[in-house]
Design a protein around this motif. Structure first.
Motif, PDB file in Angstrom:
ATOM      1  N   SER A   1       0.832  -1.207   0.000  1.00 22.37           N
ATOM      2  CA  SER A   1       0.000   0.000   0.000  1.00 22.37           C
ATOM      3  C   SER A   1       0.862   1.252   0.000  1.00 22.37           C
ATOM      4  CB  SER A   1      -0.928   0.036   1.217  1.00 22.37           C
ATOM      5  OG  SER A   1      -1.829  -1.038   1.164  1.00 22.37           O
ATOM      6  N   CYS A   2       1.905   1.248   0.816  1.00 22.92           N
ATOM      7  CA  CYS A   2       2.781   2.417   0.880  1.00 22.92           C
ATOM      8  C   CYS A   2       3.552   2.587  -0.421  1.00 22.92           C
ATOM      9  CB  CYS A   2       3.758   2.285   2.046  1.00 22.92           C
ATOM     10  SG  CYS A   2       2.954   2.371   3.651  1.00 22.92           S
ATOM     11  N   GLN A   9       1.573   4.223  -3.328  1.00 22.22           N
ATOM     12  CA  GLN A   9       1.171   5.613  -3.168  1.00 22.22           C
ATOM     13  C   GLN A   9       2.284   6.544  -3.633  1.00 22.22           C
ATOM     14  OE1 GLN A   9      -1.829   6.546  -2.334  1.00 22.22           O
ATOM     15  NE2 GLN A   9      -1.409   8.695  -2.358  1.00 22.22           N
ATOM     16  N   ASN A  10       2.032   7.275  -4.709  1.00 16.12           N
ATOM     17  CA  ASN A  10       3.031   8.171  -5.281  1.00 16.12           C
ATOM     18  C   ASN A  10       2.632   9.632  -5.203  1.00 16.12           C
ATOM     19  OD1 ASN A  10       5.082   6.266  -6.509  1.00 16.12           O
ATOM     20  ND2 ASN A  10       3.169   5.448  -7.283  1.00 16.12           N
ATOM     21  N   THR A  11       1.516   9.921  -4.597  1.00 12.77           N
ATOM     22  CA  THR A  11       1.045  11.297  -4.492  1.00 12.77           C
ATOM     23  C   THR A  11       0.922  11.685  -3.027  1.00 12.77           C
ATOM     24  OG1 THR A  11      -1.235  10.499  -4.652  1.00 12.77           O
ATOM     25  CG2 THR A  11      -0.218  11.284  -6.682  1.00 12.77           C
ATOM     26  N   THR A  53      -0.896  14.824  -0.302  1.00  9.45           N
ATOM     27  CA  THR A  53      -1.962  15.812  -0.158  1.00  9.45           C
ATOM     28  C   THR A  53      -1.397  17.036   0.540  1.00  9.45           C
ATOM     29  OG1 THR A  53      -3.582  14.037   0.032  1.00  9.45           O
ATOM     30  CG2 THR A  53      -4.291  16.202   0.746  1.00  9.45           C
ATOM     31  N   TYR A 104       6.099  17.048  -5.999  1.00 10.59           N
ATOM     32  CA  TYR A 104       4.795  16.704  -5.445  1.00 10.59           C
ATOM     33  C   TYR A 104       3.918  17.950  -5.340  1.00 10.59           C
ATOM     34  CZ  TYR A 104       7.021  12.392  -3.729  1.00 10.59           C
ATOM     35  OH  TYR A 104       7.677  11.206  -3.624  1.00 10.59           O
ATOM     36  N   ARG A 107      -2.015  15.983  -4.722  1.00 11.02           N
ATOM     37  CA  ARG A 107      -2.632  14.890  -5.495  1.00 11.02           C
ATOM     38  C   ARG A 107      -2.111  14.780  -6.931  1.00 11.02           C
ATOM     39  NH1 ARG A 107      -7.833  16.442  -6.174  1.00 11.02           N
ATOM     40  NH2 ARG A 107      -7.303  18.530  -5.522  1.00 11.02           N
ATOM     41  N   TYR A 129       1.695  11.051 -11.787  1.00  7.37           N
ATOM     42  CA  TYR A 129       0.699  10.358 -10.983  1.00  7.37           C
ATOM     43  C   TYR A 129      -0.377  11.371 -10.606  1.00  7.37           C
ATOM     44  CZ  TYR A 129       4.552   7.043 -10.472  1.00  7.37           C
ATOM     45  OH  TYR A 129       5.574   6.174 -10.718  1.00  7.37           O
ATOM     46  N   VAL A 170      -4.311  11.760  -8.669  1.00  4.11           N
ATOM     47  CA  VAL A 170      -5.435  11.204  -7.924  1.00  4.11           C
ATOM     48  C   VAL A 170      -6.698  11.858  -8.470  1.00  4.11           C
ATOM     49  CG1 VAL A 170      -6.582  10.996  -5.684  1.00  4.11           C
ATOM     50  CG2 VAL A 170      -4.089  10.757  -5.851  1.00  4.11           C
ATOM     51  N   LYS A 228      -8.867   7.401  -6.781  1.00  2.00           N
ATOM     52  CA  LYS A 228      -7.828   6.461  -7.192  1.00  2.00           C
ATOM     53  C   LYS A 228      -6.673   7.192  -7.876  1.00  2.00           C
ATOM     54  CE  LYS A 228     -10.825   2.489  -7.716  1.00  2.00           C
ATOM     55  NZ  LYS A 228     -11.291   1.424  -8.591  1.00  2.00           N
ATOM     56  N   GLU A 229      -5.490   6.662  -7.651  1.00  2.00           N
ATOM     57  CA  GLU A 229      -4.289   7.211  -8.260  1.00  2.00           C
ATOM     58  C   GLU A 229      -4.042   6.513  -9.601  1.00  2.00           C
ATOM     59  OE1 GLU A 229      -0.504   7.968  -5.909  1.00  2.00           O
ATOM     60  OE2 GLU A 229       0.061   6.226  -7.116  1.00  2.00           O
TER      61      GLU A 229
END
Length: 162
Positions: free
Chosen positions: A16-17, A20-22, A24, A128, A131, A145, A147, A153-154
């Motif tokens: 999961s980690c 995740q490429n985005t 917030t 970054y 999102r 990437y 979201v 969803k990414e």
């Protein structure tokens, strides 16, 4: 059994980690400092495949406090939509702003509205925004990437320099 459950829990968290490429944007942390020169590597003409079609982007070099871009999504040989936007220097930070248009150039957002993505942070090969992440894979390849607000969803867009 307990060890097996622990193994799968750790595996799930790791995957999961990793996916995740985005990030917030968090108002409480404030804006990250950056200049357009920090993201100049994005400039160029890029092409890739995503969402069942072809994506093309052009980014100009920094000038007048912005980096302008245009995006075209093509499916089955026809334009589905366009994006026009820029990365804008505001004080000591950056913001990504986007407007969407249909194939007939009718805007999706109201005339005075746009989507804005505040800079969260910059690393050596990643930028970054809220999102929205640009990743430099090499001089001739980048990933973006995003979201999507509707699904949460990414999605990954892989581009090669043209």
């Amino acid at each position: 059994m307990k060890n097996l459950l622990l193994f799968f829990s750790v595996l799930f968290l790791t995957l999961s980690c990793k996916a995740q490429n985005t990030l917030t944007y968090n108002n409480e942390k404030g804006v990250s400092k950056a200049t357009l020169q920090d993201v100049e590597w994005i400039s160029g003409t890029w092409r890739g495949e995503a969402m069942g079609g072809i994506c093309e982007e052009f980014w100009d070099k920094p000038s007048a406090g912005t980096m302008l871009f245009c995006f075209k999504f093509i499916e089955n040989g026809k334009v589905v939509f366009y994006e026009l936007g820029h990365i804008k220097q505001i004080d000591n930070s950056l913001v990504l702003e986007i407007k969407h248009f249909g194939p007939d150039l009718k805007g999706w957002e109201k005339q005075d509205e746009k989507e804005s993505f505040q800079l969260v942070k910059i690393e050596s090969n990643k930028v970054y925004f809220d999102r929205f992440t640009f990743e430099k894979v090499s001089e001739n390849e980048m990933n973006i990437y995003v979201v999507f607000e509707e699904s949460g969803k990414e999605m990954k867009f892989n581009y090669k320099r043209m």
